[in-house]
Motif scaffolding. Structure first.
Motif, PDB file in Angstrom:
ATOM      1  N   ASN A 278      51.386-117.311  33.072  1.00 12.30           N
ATOM      2  CA  ASN A 278      51.102-118.345  34.057  1.00 12.30           C
ATOM      3  C   ASN A 278      50.409-117.677  35.239  1.00 12.30           C
ATOM      4  OD1 ASN A 278      51.110-120.303  36.017  1.00 12.30           O
ATOM      5  ND2 ASN A 278      53.272-120.809  35.815  1.00 12.30           N
ATOM      6  N   GLU A 279      49.149-117.992  35.455  1.00 14.27           N
ATOM      7  CA  GLU A 279      48.382-117.354  36.526  1.00 14.27           C
ATOM      8  C   GLU A 279      49.031-117.531  37.895  1.00 14.27           C
ATOM      9  OE1 GLU A 279      43.816-117.168  38.273  1.00 14.27           O
ATOM     10  OE2 GLU A 279      44.186-118.132  36.339  1.00 14.27           O
ATOM     11  N   GLU A 280      49.683-118.646  38.101  1.00 14.31           N
ATOM     12  CA  GLU A 280      50.344-118.884  39.391  1.00 14.31           C
ATOM     13  C   GLU A 280      51.483-117.895  39.636  1.00 14.31           C
ATOM     14  OE1 GLU A 280      51.423-122.975  38.970  1.00 14.31           O
ATOM     15  OE2 GLU A 280      49.329-123.613  38.983  1.00 14.31           O
TER      16      GLU A 280
ATOM     17  N   TRP B 196      51.358-114.739  41.965  1.00  8.87           N
ATOM     18  CA  TRP B 196      51.524-114.862  43.414  1.00  8.87           C
ATOM     19  C   TRP B 196      52.947-115.199  43.830  1.00  8.87           C
ATOM     20  CZ3 TRP B 196      47.800-112.679  45.890  1.00  8.87           C
ATOM     21  CH2 TRP B 196      46.584-112.510  45.200  1.00  8.87           C
ATOM     22  N   LYS B 197      53.888-115.214  42.871  1.00  9.24           N
ATOM     23  CA  LYS B 197      55.278-115.555  43.194  1.00  9.24           C
ATOM     24  C   LYS B 197      55.972-114.429  43.945  1.00  9.24           C
ATOM     25  CE  LYS B 197      56.926-118.649  39.565  1.00  9.24           C
ATOM     26  NZ  LYS B 197      57.850-118.731  38.424  1.00  9.24           N
TER      27      LYS B 197
ATOM     28  N   ASN C 273      46.551-116.526  46.102  1.00 12.97           N
ATOM     29  CA  ASN C 273      45.873-117.340  45.089  1.00 12.97           C
ATOM     30  C   ASN C 273      44.433-116.916  44.811  1.00 12.97           C
ATOM     31  OD1 ASN C 273      48.226-118.947  44.757  1.00 12.97           O
ATOM     32  ND2 ASN C 273      47.706-119.961  46.679  1.00 12.97           N
TER      33      ASN C 273
END
Length: 149
Positions: A26-28, A31-32, A77
């Motif tokens: 998951n590309e998101e 940035w977690k 992002n």
């Protein structure tokens, strides 16, 4: 010569950095942050790119790279493809710079007292490799902990 060994190690670990960023399902998740994990993999990637481009590409290779360390930790992002492109560009800068260094260059003092004291260029290149490996391990752990939750 040690530059060949350093070039091999930097190439290995920068390619591993690229693979780690590519491996996020998951590309998101790149940035977690979570609980006590204050730096995302994306920010660590930007930090490594900035660090190596500044200390190797700019200081030793006269690449003209201008570092903005604050952005390394505040940008969010950035697309995965852009991160990978930055890693690939960094690999080129590092290897091309290492290609130009002689044994005599390695024995000279590094042009900055980046750690607060005088050190040889060889010493600092080894330090920078350790820094790369340290954050690469953090990114790997970050991916395994936070990707796909």
């Amino acid at each position: 010569m040690i530059t060949e060994s350093l070039q091999s190690l930097y190439t290995r670990d920068l390619n591993k950095l690229k693979l780690e960023i590519e491996s996020y399902q998951n590309e998101e998740s790149i940035w977690k942050t979570d609980k006590s994990i204050s730096n995302s993999a994306g920010n660590l990637c930007l930090h490594l790119v900035g660090n190596l481009n500044h200390f190797i590409g700019s200081q030793l290779g006269n690449s003209g790279y201008i570092r903005n360390r604050e952005l390394e930790f505040s940008l969010k992002n950035v697309p995965r493809a852009k991160l990978i492109e930055k890693v690939e560009d960094t690999l080129k800068a590092v290897t091309s710079t290492l290609d130009t260094l002689s044994s005599e260059d390695l024995k000279k003092d590094y042009p900055l007292e980046a750690l607060g004291y005088t050190m040889t260029t060889e010493y600092f290149l080894i330090h920078l490799f350790g820094h790369l490996s340290y954050h690469l391990g953090q990114i790997n752990y970050h991916r395994r902990l936070l990707d796909g939750e």
